[in-house]
Design a protein around this motif. Structure first.
Motif, PDB file in Angstrom:
ATOM      1  N   ASN A  93       4.595   1.024 -15.711  1.00 35.52           N
ATOM      2  CA  ASN A  93       5.253   0.390 -16.861  1.00 35.52           C
ATOM      3  C   ASN A  93       6.766   0.564 -16.864  1.00 35.52           C
ATOM      4  O   ASN A  93       7.436   0.022 -17.737  1.00 35.52           O
ATOM      5  CB  ASN A  93       4.679   0.946 -18.159  1.00 35.52           C
ATOM      6  N   ALA A  94       7.308   1.332 -15.915  1.00 33.97           N
ATOM      7  CA  ALA A  94       8.744   1.605 -15.903  1.00 33.97           C
ATOM      8  C   ALA A  94       9.462   0.667 -14.941  1.00 33.97           C
ATOM      9  O   ALA A  94       8.889   0.187 -13.970  1.00 33.97           O
ATOM     10  CB  ALA A  94       8.991   3.060 -15.492  1.00 33.97           C
TER      11      ALA A  94
ATOM     12  N   TRP B 253       4.672  12.374 -11.844  1.00 32.41           N
ATOM     13  CA  TRP B 253       4.304  10.989 -12.078  1.00 32.41           C
ATOM     14  C   TRP B 253       2.919  10.711 -11.506  1.00 32.41           C
ATOM     15  O   TRP B 253       2.495  11.341 -10.540  1.00 32.41           O
ATOM     16  CB  TRP B 253       5.325  10.054 -11.447  1.00 32.41           C
ATOM     17  N   SER B 254       2.256   9.703 -12.068  1.00 30.94           N
ATOM     18  CA  SER B 254       0.885   9.422 -11.637  1.00 30.94           C
ATOM     19  C   SER B 254       0.814   8.731 -10.276  1.00 30.94           C
ATOM     20  O   SER B 254      -0.106   8.988  -9.509  1.00 30.94           O
ATOM     21  CB  SER B 254       0.168   8.581 -12.695  1.00 30.94           C
ATOM     22  N   SER B 255       1.748   7.855  -9.962  1.00 35.13           N
ATOM     23  CA  SER B 255       1.672   7.146  -8.676  1.00 35.13           C
ATOM     24  C   SER B 255       3.066   6.794  -8.161  1.00 35.13           C
ATOM     25  O   SER B 255       3.425   5.622  -8.090  1.00 35.13           O
ATOM     26  CB  SER B 255       0.826   5.888  -8.818  1.00 35.13           C
TER      27      SER B 255
ATOM     28  N   ASP C 208       6.209   4.796 -12.350  1.00 30.26           N
ATOM     29  CA  ASP C 208       5.226   4.489 -13.376  1.00 30.26           C
ATOM     30  C   ASP C 208       5.062   2.966 -13.409  1.00 30.26           C
ATOM     31  O   ASP C 208       6.051   2.231 -13.336  1.00 30.26           O
ATOM     32  CB  ASP C 208       5.726   5.004 -14.729  1.00 30.26           C
TER      33      ASP C 208
END
Length: 134
Positions: free
Chosen positions: A99-100, A66-68, A97
């Protein structure tokens, strides 16, 4: 248990949770595994049972990159079950995420003193969604 013992227990647990969160934020499987006992039992977010530091590292190595990712621990309860054993229960909220939807789970740990260091010997997460309606 006296208040100073409870405070010491809470300090131990918050220290481990801080290290755990920092390592999770970087998805550092090696750093996460180092927080666990060589005899750890681990049930994470999949149905596989993992054992020991190598098993814990394998679990975290297999997570998506994951990015962050972040985690926040809330509603934490601790109890010094024996001189070298601490019981921990709480809620872990993972955001992986932007957006999640956050993933919120119940989490329990048993922490032991192993070779002079506090290590997680049992890790279990489960859904906050009731399996049985009462």
């Amino acid at each position: 248990m006296g208040s100073s013992e409870r405070s010491g227990t809470d300090d131990i647990v918050s220290g481990i949770m801080g290290k755990w969160a920092a390592a999770f934020n970087k998805l550092d499987a090696s750093a996460l595994a180092s927080l666990y006992s060589r005899n750890a039992f681990f049930f994470g977010s999949n149905p596989t049972f993992y054992r020991g530091n190598d098993g814990v590292q394998a679990y975290f190595d297999a997570l998506p990159r994951w990015s962050s990712p972040t985690v926040q621990f809330t509603d934490v309860r601790t109890a010094h079950a024996a001189p070298d054993v601490i019981n921990v229960a709480g809620t872990a909220t993972f955001i992986v995420d932007a957006n999640a939807e956050p993933l919120q789970v119940k989490i329990t740990w048993v922490i032991i003193r192993e070779a002079g260091e506090w290590k997680i010997v049992s890790h279990h997460v489960s859904s906050k969604t009731p399996l049985i309606e009462q």
